[in-house]
Scaffold this motif. Structure first.
Motif, PDB file in Angstrom:
ATOM      1  N   SER A 205     -16.015  -8.228  23.769  1.00  0.00           N
ATOM      2  CA  SER A 205     -16.474  -7.351  22.756  1.00  0.00           C
ATOM      3  C   SER A 205     -15.677  -7.764  21.527  1.00  0.00           C
ATOM      4  CB  SER A 205     -16.149  -6.000  23.238  1.00  0.00           C
ATOM      5  OG  SER A 205     -16.594  -5.629  24.282  1.00  0.00           O
ATOM      6  N   ILE A 206     -14.858  -8.620  21.384  1.00  0.00           N
ATOM      7  CA  ILE A 206     -13.826  -8.708  20.125  1.00  0.00           C
ATOM      8  C   ILE A 206     -14.687  -9.229  18.894  1.00  0.00           C
ATOM      9  CG2 ILE A 206     -13.162 -11.281  20.500  1.00  0.00           C
ATOM     10  CD1 ILE A 206     -10.340  -9.575  20.104  1.00  0.00           C
ATOM     11  N   GLU A 207     -15.836  -9.923  19.205  1.00  0.00           N
ATOM     12  CA  GLU A 207     -16.441 -10.534  18.003  1.00  0.00           C
ATOM     13  C   GLU A 207     -17.113  -9.531  17.370  1.00  0.00           C
ATOM     14  OE1 GLU A 207     -18.630 -14.530  18.194  1.00  0.00           O
ATOM     15  OE2 GLU A 207     -18.170 -13.917  20.477  1.00  0.00           O
ATOM     16  N   HIS A 208     -17.780  -8.437  18.048  1.00  0.00           N
ATOM     17  CA  HIS A 208     -18.787  -7.574  17.664  1.00  0.00           C
ATOM     18  C   HIS A 208     -18.346  -6.136  17.619  1.00  0.00           C
ATOM     19  CE1 HIS A 208     -21.509 -11.051  17.629  1.00  0.00           C
ATOM     20  NE2 HIS A 208     -21.055 -11.190  18.906  1.00  0.00           N
ATOM     21  N   ASP A 209     -17.006  -5.780  17.785  1.00  0.00           N
ATOM     22  CA  ASP A 209     -16.697  -4.405  18.007  1.00  0.00           C
ATOM     23  C   ASP A 209     -15.356  -4.082  17.318  1.00  0.00           C
ATOM     24  OD1 ASP A 209     -15.719  -2.025  18.505  1.00  0.00           O
ATOM     25  OD2 ASP A 209     -16.666  -1.724  20.687  1.00  0.00           O
ATOM     26  N   ALA A 210     -15.292  -3.813  16.225  1.00  0.00           N
ATOM     27  CA  ALA A 210     -14.233  -3.818  15.140  1.00  0.00           C
ATOM     28  C   ALA A 210     -12.976  -2.779  15.739  1.00  0.00           C
ATOM     29  CB  ALA A 210     -14.458  -3.042  13.648  1.00  0.00           C
ATOM     30  N   LYS A 211     -13.338  -1.844  16.740  1.00  0.00           N
ATOM     31  CA  LYS A 211     -12.380  -0.979  17.386  1.00  0.00           C
ATOM     32  C   LYS A 211     -11.696  -1.762  18.450  1.00  0.00           C
ATOM     33  CE  LYS A 211     -14.591   3.493  17.076  1.00  0.00           C
ATOM     34  NZ  LYS A 211     -15.424   4.324  17.551  1.00  0.00           N
ATOM     35  N   VAL A 212     -12.465  -2.729  19.123  1.00  0.00           N
ATOM     36  CA  VAL A 212     -11.731  -3.598  20.088  1.00  0.00           C
ATOM     37  C   VAL A 212     -10.602  -4.631  19.370  1.00  0.00           C
ATOM     38  CG1 VAL A 212     -12.174  -5.376  21.559  1.00  0.00           C
ATOM     39  CG2 VAL A 212     -13.538  -3.667  21.597  1.00  0.00           C
ATOM     40  N   ARG A 213     -11.061  -4.897  18.057  1.00  0.00           N
ATOM     41  CA  ARG A 213     -10.108  -5.711  17.399  1.00  0.00           C
ATOM     42  C   ARG A 213      -8.919  -5.002  16.962  1.00  0.00           C
ATOM     43  NH1 ARG A 213     -14.974  -8.029  15.461  1.00  0.00           N
ATOM     44  NH2 ARG A 213     -14.979  -6.622  13.623  1.00  0.00           N
ATOM     45  N   VAL A 214      -9.156  -3.756  16.474  1.00  0.00           N
ATOM     46  CA  VAL A 214      -8.002  -2.901  16.101  1.00  0.00           C
ATOM     47  C   VAL A 214      -7.071  -2.498  17.490  1.00  0.00           C
ATOM     48  CG1 VAL A 214      -7.180  -0.548  15.469  1.00  0.00           C
ATOM     49  CG2 VAL A 214      -9.137  -1.772  14.442  1.00  0.00           C
ATOM     50  N   ILE A 215      -7.721  -2.450  18.532  1.00  0.00           N
ATOM     51  CA  ILE A 215      -6.711  -2.243  19.876  1.00  0.00           C
ATOM     52  C   ILE A 215      -6.093  -3.530  20.234  1.00  0.00           C
ATOM     53  CG2 ILE A 215      -6.963  -1.964  22.219  1.00  0.00           C
ATOM     54  CD1 ILE A 215      -9.219  -0.159  21.661  1.00  0.00           C
ATOM     55  N   VAL A 216      -6.552  -4.572  20.047  1.00  0.00           N
ATOM     56  CA  VAL A 216      -6.025  -5.898  20.509  1.00  0.00           C
ATOM     57  C   VAL A 216      -5.094  -6.207  19.437  1.00  0.00           C
ATOM     58  CG1 VAL A 216      -6.501  -8.484  20.702  1.00  0.00           C
ATOM     59  CG2 VAL A 216      -7.953  -7.007  21.757  1.00  0.00           C
ATOM     60  N   ARG A 217      -5.172  -6.027  18.398  1.00  0.00           N
ATOM     61  CA  ARG A 217      -4.152  -6.237  17.399  1.00  0.00           C
ATOM     62  C   ARG A 217      -2.904  -5.554  17.689  1.00  0.00           C
ATOM     63  NH1 ARG A 217      -6.646  -5.282  12.604  1.00  0.00           N
ATOM     64  NH2 ARG A 217      -6.800  -7.602  11.915  1.00  0.00           N
ATOM     65  N   ALA A 218      -3.169  -4.380  17.901  1.00  0.00           N
ATOM     66  CA  ALA A 218      -2.192  -3.418  18.103  1.00  0.00           C
ATOM     67  C   ALA A 218      -1.219  -3.840  19.624  1.00  0.00           C
ATOM     68  CB  ALA A 218      -2.485  -1.952  18.401  1.00  0.00           C
ATOM     69  N   ILE A 219      -1.903  -4.173  20.564  1.00  0.00           N
ATOM     70  CA  ILE A 219      -1.642  -4.746  21.795  1.00  0.00           C
ATOM     71  C   ILE A 219      -0.713  -6.019  21.232  1.00  0.00           C
ATOM     72  CG2 ILE A 219      -1.909  -5.624  24.019  1.00  0.00           C
ATOM     73  CD1 ILE A 219      -4.575  -4.167  24.402  1.00  0.00           C
ATOM     74  N   ILE A 220      -1.057  -6.853  20.628  1.00  0.00           N
ATOM     75  CA  ILE A 220      -0.416  -8.212  20.385  1.00  0.00           C
ATOM     76  C   ILE A 220       0.851  -7.783  19.661  1.00  0.00           C
ATOM     77  CG2 ILE A 220      -0.498 -10.127  19.066  1.00  0.00           C
ATOM     78  CD1 ILE A 220      -3.447 -10.625  19.889  1.00  0.00           C
ATOM     79  N   SER A 221       0.665  -6.854  18.634  1.00  0.00           N
ATOM     80  CA  SER A 221       2.030  -6.814  17.630  1.00  0.00           C
ATOM     81  C   SER A 221       3.191  -5.878  18.716  1.00  0.00           C
ATOM     82  CB  SER A 221       1.564  -5.763  16.509  1.00  0.00           C
ATOM     83  OG  SER A 221       1.850  -4.723  16.610  1.00  0.00           O
TER      84      SER A 221
END
Ligand code: C2E
Ligand code: MG
Ligand code: MG
Ligand code: MG
Length: 280
Positions: A205-221
């Motif tokens: 979902s990372i390409e098309h869902d901005a919320k998923v990008r927020v979550i993944v960014r938080a997980i990575i940080s």
């Protein structure tokens, strides 16, 4: 079909369910044989450094080729092995085979082996791993074990002890399918993980869902702040790869970069063919 119990009530029985149970029994019996009959094999899926195109190692994935039914998915036979008490034998076979095959690869490549929660409950897993490394000559730092969150909810204290003992021998520990289980964050500081593998559901979902990008960014940080490497599973498109690189992911895995393949067809062999002078 309904049967009378003689007192005027009826119990219904589900012929489909009966059939499925019988099929399961047959398959369990076949699996017990498969482990010794050489019907199991391992495929290896490449893991790549996110920035460059550097191959860092492979994940070993079990395959069962049933003589009559053909290929059966590990998603089907691993749970079967767990329920039937066969996971120790299967898990031990996977571990020894993966270590033996990895020992023949160039020394910078690692191998990741999936461990089932049941393997922590029965038998001495730490000794099993040490014995496999000793017998195959693979150095501990080239072995990574992957565990899932389901392992951590059962008996955390004993599991923490075993994971620490494994880590102390130099084996690296990855949390697989991260983000799909329970209270993931609470486990991060209690267990000696070296790597987080973000589940394929996020990648999808990372390409098309901005919320998923927020979550993944938080997980990575969060992971980086805890000194963990981050792998993203299930990368199938260029767009997913770019998004994950942009978010700071360290390692990528997926069909785009390489499908699981038999040991004779691994990616690093292509490099060897191109540069025969580099191998002794
Ligand atoms: P896993 O450890 O999360 O492994 C990743 C799964 O995703 C593999 O499925 C792999 O083939 C698949 N995959 C990789 N890249 C992509 C992609 O780009 N797209 C899609 N759609 N799928 C991708 P596989 O081989 O069917 O294995 C399924 C699961 O079975 C594994 O999930 C693991 O939990 C379990 N498993 C496999 N081998 C073993 C084993 O030796 N021992 C244990 N305990 N479990 C195993
Ligand atoms: Mg895995
Ligand atoms: Mg996974
Ligand atoms: Mg998975």
């Amino acid at each position: 079909r309904a049967k009378s119990d003689g007192r005027g009530t009826f119990s219904f029985y589900d012929a489909g369910l009966d059939e499925r149970l019988q099929q399961r029994r047959d398959l369990t019996r076949d699996l017990a044989r498969a482990i010794t009959a050489g019907e199991l094999s391992l495929n290896y899926q490449p893991l790549f450094e996110a920035g460059g195109k550097t191959l860092t190692g492979y994940e070993a994935l079990a395959r069962w080729h049933h003589p009559v039914r053909g290929p059966i998915s590990p998603a089907e036979f691993i749970p079967l092995a767990e329920d039937a008490g066969l996971i120790e034998a299967l898990g031990s076979w996977v571990l020894r085979t993966a270590c033996a095959e990895a020992a023949t690869w160039p020394g910078h490549l690692t191998v990741a082996v999936n461990l089932s929660a049941a393997q922590f409950r029965h038998g001495d897993l730490v000794s099993l791993v040490q014995q496999a490394l000793h017998d195959t000559g693979l150095s501990a730092h080239r072995l990574e074990v992957e565990v899932t969150e389901s392992l951590l909810i059962s008996s955390p204290e004993a599991v923490v002890g075993m994971l620490r003992a494994l880590a102390a021998t130099g084996v690296r520990i990855a949390m697989d399918d991260f983000g799909t289980g329970y209270s993931s964050l609470a486990y991060l500081w209690r267990f000696p993980f070296h790597k987080l593998k973000i589940d394929r559901a996020f990648t999808q979902s990372i390409e098309h869902d901005a919320k998923v990008r927020v979550i993944v960014r938080a997980i990575i940080s969060l992971a980086h702040a805890l000194d963990l490497r981050v792998n993203a599973e299930g990368v199938e498109t260029e767009g997913q790869m770019q998004a994950l690189c942009l978010l700071g992911c360290d390692e990528l895995q997926g069909y785009l970069l390489g499908r699981p393949a038999p040991v004779s067809a691994l990616a690093h062999r292509a490099a060897i063919t191109e540069a025969p002078a580099a191998v002794s």
